[in-house]
Design a protein around this motif. Sequence first.
Motif, short mmCIF file in Angstrom:
data_model
loop_
_atom_site.label_atom_id
_atom_site.label_comp_id
_atom_site.label_asym_id
_atom_site.label_seq_id
_atom_site.Cartn_x
_atom_site.Cartn_y
_atom_site.Cartn_z
N VAL A 14 12.85 -55.48 9.75
CA VAL A 14 14.18 -54.95 10.03
C VAL A 14 14.40 -53.75 9.11
CG1 VAL A 14 16.66 -55.43 9.91
CG2 VAL A 14 15.08 -57.20 10.73
N THR A 15 14.81 -52.64 9.68
CA THR A 15 15.03 -51.44 8.89
C THR A 15 16.03 -51.71 7.77
OG1 THR A 15 14.62 -50.06 10.82
CG2 THR A 15 15.79 -49.02 8.99
N GLY A 16 15.64 -51.37 6.55
CA GLY A 16 16.50 -51.56 5.39
C GLY A 16 16.33 -52.90 4.69
N ALA A 17 15.44 -53.76 5.20
CA ALA A 17 15.24 -55.08 4.58
C ALA A 17 14.71 -54.94 3.16
CB ALA A 17 14.28 -55.91 5.43
N ARG A 18 15.31 -55.67 2.25
CA ARG A 18 14.86 -55.66 0.85
C ARG A 18 14.19 -56.98 0.48
NH1 ARG A 18 19.15 -53.21 -3.12
NH2 ARG A 18 17.27 -53.20 -4.39
N GLY A 19 14.62 -58.05 1.10
CA GLY A 19 14.04 -59.36 0.82
C GLY A 19 14.48 -60.36 1.86
N ALA A 20 13.68 -61.40 2.02
CA ALA A 20 14.00 -62.45 2.99
C ALA A 20 13.48 -63.78 2.46
CB ALA A 20 13.37 -62.13 4.35
N SER A 21 14.15 -64.85 2.85
CA SER A 21 13.71 -66.17 2.45
C SER A 21 14.13 -67.21 3.48
CB SER A 21 14.28 -66.55 1.08
OG SER A 21 15.69 -66.53 1.10
N VAL A 22 13.44 -68.33 3.45
CA VAL A 22 13.81 -69.51 4.23
C VAL A 22 14.21 -70.55 3.19
CG1 VAL A 22 13.02 -71.33 5.80
CG2 VAL A 22 12.22 -68.98 6.12
N VAL A 23 15.41 -71.10 3.36
CA VAL A 23 15.99 -71.98 2.34
C VAL A 23 16.50 -73.26 2.98
CG1 VAL A 23 17.82 -72.17 0.59
CG2 VAL A 23 16.69 -69.97 0.98
N ASP A 24 16.30 -74.37 2.29
CA ASP A 24 16.91 -75.65 2.66
C ASP A 24 18.28 -75.68 1.99
OD1 ASP A 24 17.77 -78.42 2.16
OD2 ASP A 24 15.91 -78.95 3.16
N TRP A 25 19.35 -75.68 2.80
CA TRP A 25 20.68 -75.58 2.20
C TRP A 25 21.15 -76.87 1.55
CZ3 TRP A 25 24.59 -78.60 4.17
CH2 TRP A 25 24.51 -79.02 5.50
N ILE A 26 20.52 -77.99 1.84
CA ILE A 26 20.91 -79.24 1.20
C ILE A 26 20.37 -79.30 -0.23
CG2 ILE A 26 20.64 -81.75 1.25
CD1 ILE A 26 20.77 -81.55 4.31
N SER A 27 19.09 -78.98 -0.39
CA SER A 27 18.47 -79.06 -1.72
C SER A 27 18.56 -77.76 -2.51
CB SER A 27 16.99 -79.43 -1.58
OG SER A 27 16.27 -78.38 -0.96
N GLY A 28 18.73 -76.63 -1.81
CA GLY A 28 18.75 -75.34 -2.48
C GLY A 28 17.37 -74.80 -2.77
N LEU A 29 16.34 -75.43 -2.21
CA LEU A 29 14.96 -74.99 -2.46
C LEU A 29 14.53 -73.91 -1.48
CD1 LEU A 29 13.20 -78.40 -3.12
CD2 LEU A 29 13.87 -76.67 -4.80
N LEU A 31 11.83 -72.37 0.76
CA LEU A 31 10.62 -72.82 1.45
C LEU A 31 9.64 -71.67 1.61
CD1 LEU A 31 12.33 -74.98 4.23
CD2 LEU A 31 11.52 -75.69 1.96
N GLY A 32 10.10 -70.46 1.34
CA GLY A 32 9.27 -69.27 1.41
C GLY A 32 10.12 -68.05 1.14
N ALA A 33 9.53 -67.04 0.55
CA ALA A 33 10.26 -65.81 0.24
C ALA A 33 9.31 -64.63 0.24
CB ALA A 33 10.95 -65.93 -1.10
N VAL A 34 9.85 -63.46 0.56
CA VAL A 34 9.06 -62.24 0.57
C VAL A 34 9.98 -61.08 0.16
CG1 VAL A 34 9.47 -61.76 3.02
CG2 VAL A 34 7.40 -60.89 1.94
N GLY A 35 9.41 -60.06 -0.43
CA GLY A 35 10.19 -58.91 -0.87
C GLY A 35 10.92 -59.19 -2.17
N SER A 39 19.01 -61.61 -6.85
CA SER A 39 19.33 -62.00 -8.22
C SER A 39 18.20 -61.66 -9.18
CB SER A 39 19.60 -63.50 -8.29
OG SER A 39 18.39 -64.22 -8.10
N GLY A 40 17.07 -61.21 -8.64
CA GLY A 40 15.89 -60.95 -9.45
C GLY A 40 14.92 -62.12 -9.45
N ASP A 41 15.35 -63.27 -8.96
CA ASP A 41 14.52 -64.48 -8.93
C ASP A 41 14.77 -65.20 -7.60
OD1 ASP A 41 14.30 -67.53 -9.32
OD2 ASP A 41 13.23 -66.76 -11.08
N HIS A 42 13.71 -65.45 -6.84
CA HIS A 42 13.87 -66.06 -5.51
C HIS A 42 14.47 -67.46 -5.57
CE1 HIS A 42 12.24 -63.01 -2.89
NE2 HIS A 42 11.25 -62.81 -3.75
N GLU A 43 14.11 -68.25 -6.58
CA GLU A 43 14.66 -69.62 -6.68
C GLU A 43 16.15 -69.60 -7.00
OE1 GLU A 43 13.22 -72.35 -5.63
OE2 GLU A 43 11.42 -71.18 -5.19
#
Length: 133
Positions: A14-29, A31-35, A39-43
Amino acid sequence: MPGIDESLLDAMRVTGARGASVVDWISGLSLGAVGEASSGDHEVTATETAEFARSALEGGAFTRNGGDPATPGGPPPVEDLVVTTPDSYHVIRFIATPFDSSVFLHLWLDRAAGNLALARIRLAETADRLVLG
């Protein structure tokens, strides 16, 4: 059908994408991240976006059914959330899964380079193709 890694790479197209992630909203973990991570830290970003997502889903103000969780295999009660800042957009797209639908895609988008409407469409398409399992 693409898995997490392929879906994240697709989101980054996607034009302008800086970062992306897949997150479990119950645990906050994450599941994968790129870019980059906003916050400076994917976790840390995963945890903070999960808290925001959980608040929107469980609070009831934004859901069609008063905050009840999604029916397994059915659509999440909220499609997506958008947060705007002076220099970026954050788009959270909830993913319907055959189990508990507790996962979302988070796209961090540069506001000057990106197009929010197109990013929402592309993220929805990516979420629909994502296979978790």
